[in-house]
Design a protein around this motif. Structure first.
Motif, PDB file in Angstrom:
ATOM      1  N   LYS A 105       6.618  23.492 -63.226  1.00  0.00           N
ATOM      2  CA  LYS A 105       6.781  22.395 -61.980  1.00  0.00           C
ATOM      3  C   LYS A 105       6.512  23.196 -60.758  1.00  0.00           C
ATOM      4  N   SER A 106       7.355  24.347 -60.635  1.00  0.00           N
ATOM      5  CA  SER A 106       7.477  25.194 -59.634  1.00  0.00           C
ATOM      6  C   SER A 106       6.168  26.090 -59.147  1.00  0.00           C
ATOM      7  N   GLU A 107       5.648  26.422 -60.233  1.00  0.00           N
ATOM      8  CA  GLU A 107       4.026  27.237 -59.912  1.00  0.00           C
ATOM      9  C   GLU A 107       3.228  25.981 -59.857  1.00  0.00           C
ATOM     10  N   ILE A 108       3.108  25.053 -60.148  1.00  0.00           N
ATOM     11  CA  ILE A 108       2.297  24.036 -59.799  1.00  0.00           C
ATOM     12  C   ILE A 108       2.312  23.471 -58.614  1.00  0.00           C
ATOM     13  N   GLU A 109       3.367  23.213 -58.011  1.00  0.00           N
ATOM     14  CA  GLU A 109       3.736  22.955 -56.712  1.00  0.00           C
ATOM     15  C   GLU A 109       3.131  23.871 -55.783  1.00  0.00           C
ATOM     16  N   LYS A 110       3.610  24.996 -55.837  1.00  0.00           N
ATOM     17  CA  LYS A 110       2.906  26.064 -55.044  1.00  0.00           C
ATOM     18  C   LYS A 110       1.377  26.303 -55.049  1.00  0.00           C
ATOM     19  N   ILE A 167      -6.280  15.089 -50.452  1.00  0.00           N
ATOM     20  CA  ILE A 167      -5.309  14.153 -50.895  1.00  0.00           C
ATOM     21  C   ILE A 167      -5.301  14.053 -52.423  1.00  0.00           C
ATOM     22  N   ILE A 168      -6.359  14.620 -53.204  1.00  0.00           N
ATOM     23  CA  ILE A 168      -6.307  14.648 -54.631  1.00  0.00           C
ATOM     24  C   ILE A 168      -5.089  15.660 -54.905  1.00  0.00           C
ATOM     25  N   ASN A 169      -4.929  16.839 -54.184  1.00  0.00           N
ATOM     26  CA  ASN A 169      -3.777  17.617 -54.286  1.00  0.00           C
ATOM     27  C   ASN A 169      -2.139  17.226 -53.746  1.00  0.00           C
ATOM     28  N   THR A 170      -2.502  16.480 -52.675  1.00  0.00           N
ATOM     29  CA  THR A 170      -1.125  15.862 -52.116  1.00  0.00           C
ATOM     30  C   THR A 170      -0.570  14.749 -53.006  1.00  0.00           C
ATOM     31  N   LYS A 171      -1.315  14.203 -53.683  1.00  0.00           N
ATOM     32  CA  LYS A 171      -0.908  13.132 -54.721  1.00  0.00           C
ATOM     33  C   LYS A 171      -0.063  13.568 -55.700  1.00  0.00           C
ATOM     34  N   LEU A 172      -0.343  14.840 -56.150  1.00  0.00           N
ATOM     35  CA  LEU A 172       0.388  15.463 -57.212  1.00  0.00           C
ATOM     36  C   LEU A 172       1.579  16.204 -56.631  1.00  0.00           C
ATOM     37  N   MET A 173       1.721  16.423 -55.382  1.00  0.00           N
ATOM     38  CA  MET A 173       2.846  17.184 -55.084  1.00  0.00           C
ATOM     39  C   MET A 173       4.504  16.448 -55.405  1.00  0.00           C
ATOM     40  N   ASP A 175       7.120  17.219 -53.568  1.00  0.00           N
ATOM     41  CA  ASP A 175       7.724  17.113 -52.293  1.00  0.00           C
ATOM     42  C   ASP A 175       6.776  16.066 -51.476  1.00  0.00           C
ATOM     43  N   LYS A 176       7.119  14.763 -51.517  1.00  0.00           N
ATOM     44  CA  LYS A 176       6.243  13.760 -50.663  1.00  0.00           C
ATOM     45  C   LYS A 176       6.377  13.644 -49.172  1.00  0.00           C
ATOM     46  N   SER A 177       7.438  14.245 -48.663  1.00  0.00           N
ATOM     47  CA  SER A 177       7.581  14.123 -47.409  1.00  0.00           C
ATOM     48  C   SER A 177       6.344  15.106 -46.816  1.00  0.00           C
TER      49      SER A 177
END
Length: 210
Positions: A105-110, A167-173, A175-177
């Protein structure tokens, strides 16, 4: 091999293959490069013509600026592809244990941040190029005015495609803020670019119809 060193056939073949990259973000940057090249062509065709000598210095300045930008867009094509590959790898990380799941999860978020940054940067650079488009519509050769319109449509396509890649990437983040900050900046850029393109395209069409 870098995008700028590939033949068009090789690049489009790779784009249409099952390879994870290049993809839409890379193609967006190539579209922006093509649009910028058309604007540069209009300026180059106008330089030296006696009816436009009063604009010579300004046209030379525009060519110098656009030359840097069209090359930058090809670099951004590679940057987008490079940002996507680590993300595709991160999704394949093991998740059998809780520790592995947290690491994944951490690596995907980064990687999602990196993947969103590339198209966002592209949108900013497209906005910078478009600041010259209306001027070219005014001082460029009337014989090449349609190419101003063609150029901005390619730039707009690059922008709209880049927006989708943000937006396809932000949708999966997670950290929504932070995701909303990306979304808001991308939407503002998209709207600004659309307004400029619509305005200049109308100027071009009105000029052709005269």
């Amino acid at each position: 091999m870098l995008t700028k060193d590939k033949t068009l056939l090789k690049y489009t073949t790779e784009l249409g293959s099952k390879l994870p990259a290049p993809g839409g973000g890379s193609a967006a940057a190539v579209s922006a490069s093509l649009g910028t090249s058309l604007l540069m062509m209009v300026a180059n065709l106008t330089i030296g013509k006696k009816n436009y000598l009063e604009y010579e210095a300004r046209l030379i300045e525009i060519v110098e600026f656009l030359t840097k930008k069209y090359s930058l867009f090809l670099d951004l094509s590679d940057k987008d592809a490079e940002a996507f590959i680590p993300l595709s790898i991160a999704y394949k990380l093991p998740r059998n244990t809780e520790k592995e799941q947290l690491l994944r999860k951490s690596e995907i978020e980064k990687c999602l941040y990196q993947a969103a940054n590339a198209p966002l940067e592209l949108m900013k650079e497209i906005r910078a190029v478009l600041s010259y488009s209306q001027k070219l519509c005014e001082i460029g050769s009337r014989l090449a005015i349609s190419d101003v319109g063609a150029g901005i449509k390619l730039l707009q396509a690059g922008c709209d495609t880049a927006y989708l890649n943000v937006i396809i990437n932000t949708k999966l983040m997670q950290d929504k803020s932070k995701a909303s900050v990306y979304d808001e900046e991308a939407l503002i850029l998209k709207n600004e670019i659309s307004d400029i393109c619509d305005k200049v395209y109308k100027l071009v069409c009105d000029e052709i119809k005269m």
